[in-house]
Design an enzyme around this catalytic site. Structure first.
Site, PDB file in Angstrom:
ATOM      1  N   THR A 154       0.895  -1.154  -0.124  1.00 27.05           N
ATOM      2  CA  THR A 154      -0.025   0.081  -0.076  1.00 27.05           C
ATOM      3  C   THR A 154       0.860   1.411  -0.055  1.00 27.05           C
ATOM      4  OG1 THR A 154      -1.723   0.951   1.288  1.00 27.05           O
ATOM      5  CG2 THR A 154      -0.313  -0.380   2.416  1.00 27.05           C
ATOM      6  N   GLY A 205       1.434  -3.958   4.415  1.00 22.62           N
ATOM      7  CA  GLY A 205       1.366  -5.190   4.238  1.00 22.62           C
ATOM      8  C   GLY A 205       0.134  -6.240   4.307  1.00 22.62           C
TER       9      GLY A 205
HETATM   10  N1  GLY Z   1      -2.329  -3.149   4.088  1.00 22.37           N
HETATM   11  C1  GLY Z   1      -3.415  -2.822   3.262  1.00 22.37           C
HETATM   12  C2  GLY Z   1      -4.451  -3.942   3.279  1.00 22.37           C
HETATM   13  O1  GLY Z   1      -4.201  -5.095   3.743  1.00 22.37           O
HETATM   14  O2  GLY Z   1      -5.415  -3.808   3.157  1.00 22.37           O
END
Ligand code: GLY
Length: 283
Positions: A154, A205
């Site tokens: 992200t 993550g």
């Molecule tokens: N870290 C972003 C998600 O798992 O939505």
């Protein structure tokens, strides 16, 4: 208090091809340039993280905004959050389908102060009533989205402005093929994003694992006087791995203008700059 400004950006933890990571690193540089320009013109940490994250959301190489992976219905659903450590205010959105830059909407929610997290259609109605025009959901679908693997990161940013105020922001399209309505850590204050007077954190993550360990707040709770924030960031990622067996990464910055980051995924493009220093990158 006035202090050393600093800004750090991540482009997502995960395992992707080297050339993809390098292209994302270049996108991270552009985001840092945008956020740093805000800080160098006397802008706030909040304005800087918003600026940086908008650049990443608009770049289809990242899992945020345009270019996000598709859910099991073939749609893009976006999550984002922002926190102002100086004021203790936060704003967040989840599962929005018609908002090109969800971080802008999260900021509007924070500024409005009545709510912290708005989701789906209700969040989109709030956007319209606060001057953010909705987009066609199809405009968020980039051709590359259909090829995406389920696991990759992200985007996020932590900034410290020239008054020593800290803000953190995170934005994502979540996981490819996710169940419609699934919300990850990036929309949850304390999980994907957290900021105080002293420190700001943005995570990347696997959302379910990050939520499990409340990763961003855990980083803050692990901070100890005299312990470098880089050490604490590594400690927190160690806990994530130990308790969930999953992958992730964090970026941190404190009100001394120190920055740190850690990951247990193969890659996490990061780029940062501090007062008086050059831009630095790592993957
Ligand atoms: N870290 C972003 C998600 O798992 O939505």
């Amino acid at each position: 208090m006035s202090g050393a400004a600093a800004l750090i950006v991540h482009g997502g933890a995960g395992s992707v091809a080297e050339d993809t990571v390098r292209a994302r690193l270049s996108g991270c540089r552009q985001a840092v340039e945008a956020g740093w320009a805000v800080l160098m013109h006397g802008g706030s940490a909040v304005a800087a993280v918003e600026s940086a994250v908008v650049i990443l959301e608009d770049n289809p190489l990242f899992n945020a905004g345009i270019g996000s992976p598709l859910n099991s219905d073939g749609q893009v659903e976006l999550d984002a959050s922002i926190m102002d450590g100086a004021q203790g205010y936060a704003g967040a959105v989840a599962a929005v389908k018609r908002i090109k830059n969800p971080i802008r909407l999260a900021l509007r929610i924070m500024q409005d102060k009545r709510h912290i997290l708005l989701v789906a259609e209700g969040a989109e109605r709030f956007a319209i009533s606060h001057g953010i025009s909705p987009c066609d959901p199809r405009d968020l679908i980039h051709p590359s989205a259909r090829r995406r693997k389920p696991r990759y990161g992200t985007v996020g940013c932590v900034a410290v402005d020239q008054s020593g105020r800290i803000a953190a922001a995170t934005s994502t399209g979540g996981t490819a093929g996710k169940h419609p309505g699934r919300v990850g850590d990036s929309a949850l204050i304390g999980c994907g994003t957290y900021a105080t007077h002293e420190i700001g954190v943005s995570c990347t993550g696997m959302g379910e694992a990050i939520i499990h360990v409340v990763l961003a707040k855990t980083v803050v709770d692990l901070m100890q006087p005299g312990v470098p924030i880089q050490v604490t960031a590594k400690h927190a990622i160690g806990l994530l791995a130990e308790k969930t067996g999953d992958e992730g990464g964090v970026i941190v910055a404190n009100n001394c203008g120190d920055v740190g980051y850690a990951r247990n995924a193969t890659h996490m493009p990061v780029c940062w700059v501090r007062d008086g220093g050059d831009m630095v990158t790592d993957i």
